[in-house]
Write an enzyme that holds these catalytic residues in place. Structure first.
Site, PDB file in Angstrom:
ATOM      1  N   GLY A  82     -13.968   9.289 -10.538  1.00  0.00           N
ATOM      2  CA  GLY A  82     -13.367   9.849  -9.320  1.00  0.00           C
ATOM      3  C   GLY A  82     -12.385   8.886  -8.678  1.00  0.00           C
ATOM      4  N   GLY A  84     -11.504   6.367  -6.646  1.00  0.00           N
ATOM      5  CA  GLY A  84     -12.188   5.309  -5.886  1.00  0.00           C
ATOM      6  C   GLY A  84     -11.232   4.521  -5.012  1.00  0.00           C
ATOM      7  N   ARG A  85      -9.948   4.625  -5.314  1.00  0.00           N
ATOM      8  CA  ARG A  85      -8.969   3.907  -4.481  1.00  0.00           C
ATOM      9  C   ARG A  85      -7.701   4.737  -4.316  1.00  0.00           C
ATOM     10  NH1 ARG A  85      -6.257  -0.239  -8.827  1.00  0.00           N
ATOM     11  NH2 ARG A  85      -6.814   1.062 -10.578  1.00  0.00           N
ATOM     12  N   ASP A 117     -13.377  -1.929  -3.372  1.00  0.00           N
ATOM     13  CA  ASP A 117     -12.942  -1.906  -1.970  1.00  0.00           C
ATOM     14  C   ASP A 117     -11.949  -0.774  -1.685  1.00  0.00           C
ATOM     15  OD1 ASP A 117     -10.723  -2.800  -3.299  1.00  0.00           O
ATOM     16  OD2 ASP A 117     -10.591  -4.738  -2.263  1.00  0.00           O
ATOM     17  N   GLY A 118     -11.534  -0.060  -2.740  1.00  0.00           N
ATOM     18  CA  GLY A 118     -10.599   1.051  -2.542  1.00  0.00           C
ATOM     19  C   GLY A 118      -9.179   0.610  -2.237  1.00  0.00           C
ATOM     20  N   ARG A 176      -7.117  15.573 -14.913  1.00  0.00           N
ATOM     21  CA  ARG A 176      -7.239  14.750 -16.116  1.00  0.00           C
ATOM     22  C   ARG A 176      -8.205  15.397 -17.093  1.00  0.00           C
ATOM     23  NH1 ARG A 176      -6.891   9.555 -13.199  1.00  0.00           N
ATOM     24  NH2 ARG A 176      -6.186  10.129 -11.122  1.00  0.00           N
ATOM     25  N   ASP A 245      -9.957   9.598 -18.554  1.00  0.00           N
ATOM     26  CA  ASP A 245      -9.613   9.821 -17.146  1.00  0.00           C
ATOM     27  C   ASP A 245      -8.162   9.444 -16.873  1.00  0.00           C
ATOM     28  OD1 ASP A 245     -11.047   7.283 -17.712  1.00  0.00           O
ATOM     29  OD2 ASP A 245     -10.330   6.738 -15.723  1.00  0.00           O
ATOM     30  N   ASN A 246      -7.497   8.828 -17.834  1.00  0.00           N
ATOM     31  CA  ASN A 246      -6.083   8.506 -17.670  1.00  0.00           C
ATOM     32  C   ASN A 246      -5.205   9.369 -18.582  1.00  0.00           C
ATOM     33  OD1 ASN A 246      -6.679   6.559 -15.765  1.00  0.00           O
ATOM     34  ND2 ASN A 246      -6.828   4.916 -17.270  1.00  0.00           N
ATOM     35  N   ASP A 255      -1.161   6.226 -14.572  1.00  0.00           N
ATOM     36  CA  ASP A 255      -1.909   4.971 -14.425  1.00  0.00           C
ATOM     37  C   ASP A 255      -1.300   3.797 -15.181  1.00  0.00           C
ATOM     38  OD1 ASP A 255      -3.604   5.886 -12.575  1.00  0.00           O
ATOM     39  OD2 ASP A 255      -5.437   5.297 -13.609  1.00  0.00           O
TER      40      ASP A 255
HETATM   41  P1  AMP Z   1      -8.455   2.808 -13.593  1.00  0.00           P
HETATM   42  O1  AMP Z   1      -8.908   1.757 -14.542  1.00  0.00           O
HETATM   43  O2  AMP Z   1      -7.416   2.316 -12.640  1.00  0.00           O
HETATM   44  O3  AMP Z   1      -8.057   4.064 -14.269  1.00  0.00           O
HETATM   45  O4  AMP Z   1      -9.716   3.148 -12.674  1.00  0.00           O
HETATM   46  C1  AMP Z   1     -10.967   3.485 -13.190  1.00  0.00           C
HETATM   47  C2  AMP Z   1     -11.922   3.839 -12.078  1.00  0.00           C
HETATM   48  O5  AMP Z   1     -12.149   2.699 -11.232  1.00  0.00           O
HETATM   49  C3  AMP Z   1     -11.450   4.943 -11.159  1.00  0.00           C
HETATM   50  O6  AMP Z   1     -12.552   5.718 -10.788  1.00  0.00           O
HETATM   51  C4  AMP Z   1     -10.891   4.188  -9.985  1.00  0.00           C
HETATM   52  O7  AMP Z   1     -10.870   4.962  -8.809  1.00  0.00           O
HETATM   53  C5  AMP Z   1     -11.876   3.034  -9.866  1.00  0.00           C
HETATM   54  N1  AMP Z   1     -11.300   1.874  -9.162  1.00  0.00           N
HETATM   55  C6  AMP Z   1     -10.359   1.041  -9.630  1.00  0.00           C
HETATM   56  N2  AMP Z   1     -10.057   0.094  -8.718  1.00  0.00           N
HETATM   57  C7  AMP Z   1     -10.817   0.328  -7.634  1.00  0.00           C
HETATM   58  C8  AMP Z   1     -10.972  -0.294  -6.344  1.00  0.00           C
HETATM   59  N3  AMP Z   1     -10.258  -1.357  -5.987  1.00  0.00           N
HETATM   60  N4  AMP Z   1     -11.879   0.247  -5.504  1.00  0.00           N
HETATM   61  C9  AMP Z   1     -12.596   1.319  -5.843  1.00  0.00           C
HETATM   62  N5  AMP Z   1     -12.506   1.948  -7.017  1.00  0.00           N
HETATM   63  C10 AMP Z   1     -11.635   1.472  -7.914  1.00  0.00           C
HETATM   64 MG    MG Z   2      -7.234   5.818 -13.758  1.00  0.00          MG
END
Ligand code: AMP
Ligand code: MG
Length: 480
Positions: A82, A84-85, A117-118, A176, A245-246, A255
């Site tokens: 989901g 997360g940020r 931390d989002g 996605r 998810d990407n 992404d």
């Molecule tokens: P990504 O690798 O960028 O595709 O992210 C994979 C997952 O990690 C997704 O669910 C993102 O929302 C979560 N995520 C990545 N960075 C953060 C962050 N700084 N805070 C919270 N969730 C994160």
């Molecule tokens: Mg992603």
């Protein structure tokens, strides 16, 4: 705003307002894209506009949500990832009538943040800005960069406290493969059907008319993604984290985490610090896509037939055509790069060139521009990349395969083979400088890579590959 995703049932997302930030400062915004979205560019630059881009104010009509999704990460399934940020503000209709998501990335915690931390540091925001806009200029389907703001806040990362930033991303949608997997993992057939119908209405309305619209959806996504990855391969782009998810249902690149561009051609090239086994290496990307499409297909089985077993035949038939489909796209791409658009080249001719390039560690982007120069009677550029003795026999056969005026062919090649790409060492330097407070290298690099085909003398340096010592130790990071 004209929001459709936020109208889906509540289990598709979590309502979430962006976090307020102490000191929003606009460091870059995309006037051209704003115009395309019918957003008043002057307003966007005003204090009210910047407040929206930072998450400090919610524009009228926005319905901020964090979207739920799951995904296979490096082959392992996470039933709940989901946003997360990231927070989806809503959807707008652009001047061409196309629906576009407006999303703030780095806008604070959500229900899906787990331990994170989002937030975003400035570095990854700069990277996504540069590379996504370069891809758009190169004609590759991609999410876009509308704006980047710094927040005046520090975010804690491995390197220490870093300047925080928020990125405004524009996308055809943020649906996605992992979004389908989220409901599939919960055996929520009703939600799967709603999601599939939503995706069809939004991206592949022709599929609605097909005898089996869900098989048609799979086929459309497979075609769009095969075309996309063939374009990445033609440009030497390495996404770096092709988790399900990407993988966007729209067929856009999404992404820009640990992405990179090839310099020395090597199918095994991998730059991501977390990709220890090379799962997402340059040459593996088509196979990974096929795997991701199989995961997508799995989620559709129960929609295609009441008993999933009865759907396997129709779904497999689509997956089985993937390799052929991808090969056709890639062959067409390479033919155009080698001056034969619309006329596939003899496969051994292409394979031989790739073998020479690999053995010589030839710069991917530089080689194709240098080949056009050869047609203009200038072999010096190619000579620097590949010794003449090694390539001359191939050059003769290649020239023999071309049809038409060679100067015209050279000009055509220059329109598909970029001179300037976001070279890894340049992106790295731009984001280091930005982190240290100097935005000039970022601005200049952005200007160069959004004009990838037009030679300018003052940009000569930008066409050069990184020094070997840089490339050998170079690693990219996810920015998390
Ligand atoms: P990504 O690798 O960028 O595709 O992210 C994979 C997952 O990690 C997704 O669910 C993102 O929302 C979560 N995520 C990545 N960075 C953060 C962050 N700084 N805070 C919270 N969730 C994160
Ligand atoms: Mg992603």
């Amino acid at each position: 705003f004209d929001n459709t995703y936020a109208k889906l049932p509540e289990r598709f997302f979590a309502k979430q307002e962006p976090a307020r930030v102490p000191e929003a400062k606009l460091i870059r915004f995309n006037r051209e894209l704003a115009a395309k979205l019918s957003i008043d560019a002057d307003w966007l630059e005003s204090a009210d506009g910047v407040a929206m881009l930072a998450g400090n104010a919610i524009p009228e009509g926005a319905e901020p949500i964090a979207q739920a999704y799951a995904g296979h990460q490096f082959g392992g399934f996470s039933p709940q990832l989901g946003d997360g940020r990231a927070i989806l503000l809503g959807e707008v209709i652009d001047v061409d009538g196309a629906r576009r998501d407006l999303q703030l990335k780095g806008s604070g915690r959500t229900l899906f943040s787990r331990g994170g931390d989002g937030k975003s540091a400035l570095g990854p925001v700069i990277r996504e800005y540069i590379v996504s806009e370069a891809m758009a200029a190169l004609g590759v389907p991609t999410t876009r960069a509308l704006a980047a703001v710094t927040t005046g806040e520090r975010v804690m990362r491995q390197e220490g406290p870093l300047l925080g930033a928020v990125f405004t991303r524009v996308a055809a949608s943020h649906i996605r493969v992992g979004t389908f997997q989220y409901f599939w993992a919960r055996n929520d057939i009703e939600a799967l059907r709603l999601l599939a119908d939503h995706a069809i209405a939004r991206h592949y309305s022709d599929a609605a008319e097909a005898p089996d619209s869900y098989v048609a959806l799979l086929e459309s996504v497979a075609a769009a993604q095969a075309d996309l990855i063939a374009q990445w391969m033609s440009l030497g782009f390495i996404h770096g984290v092709m988790n399900t998810d990407n993988t966007a249902i729209s067929g856009e690149t999404i992404d820009y985490g640990p992405c990179a561009f090839l310099d020395a051609f090597d199918p095994g090239a991998v730059f991501s610090s977390i990709d220890h086994r090379g799962r997402y290496a340059y040459g593996n990307q088509p196979a990974v896509l096929k795997w991701n499409l199989a995961r997508f297909a799995e989620t559709l089985l129960t929609l295609v037939a009441e008993k999933p077993d009865d759907a396997i035949g129709a779904v497999s038939a689509v997956l089985d055509t993937f390799v052929e489909r991808y090969d056709a796209y890639f062959a067409a791409g390479i033919a155009a790069k080698l001056g034969s658009p619309g006329r596939p080249l003899d496969r051994t001719l292409v394979d031989e060139l790739l073998t020479i390039m690999k053995e010589e560690g030839a710069d991917w982007t530089g080689t194709f521009r240098a080949l056009a120069e050869v047609l203009r009677g200038e072999s010096a550029d190619l000579g620097v990349i590949i010794p003449a003795g090694r390539i001359d026999p191939w050059l003769q056969r290649w020239r023999g395969s071309l049809e038409g005026d060679v100067r015209q062919i050279a000009d055509e090649m220059d329109r598909v083979n970029p001179l300037y790409i976001p070279r890894n060492h340049r992106v790295d330097a731009a984001l280091r400088s930005a982190t240290d407070g100097d935005l000039e290298p970022f601005r200049e690099l952005l200007e160069v890579v959004t004009h990838p085909f037009d030679r300018r003398d003052e940009w000569a340096e930008y066409a050069q590959p990184a020094p070997r010592v840089f490339s050998e130790g170079f690693q990219t990071f996810c920015g998390t």
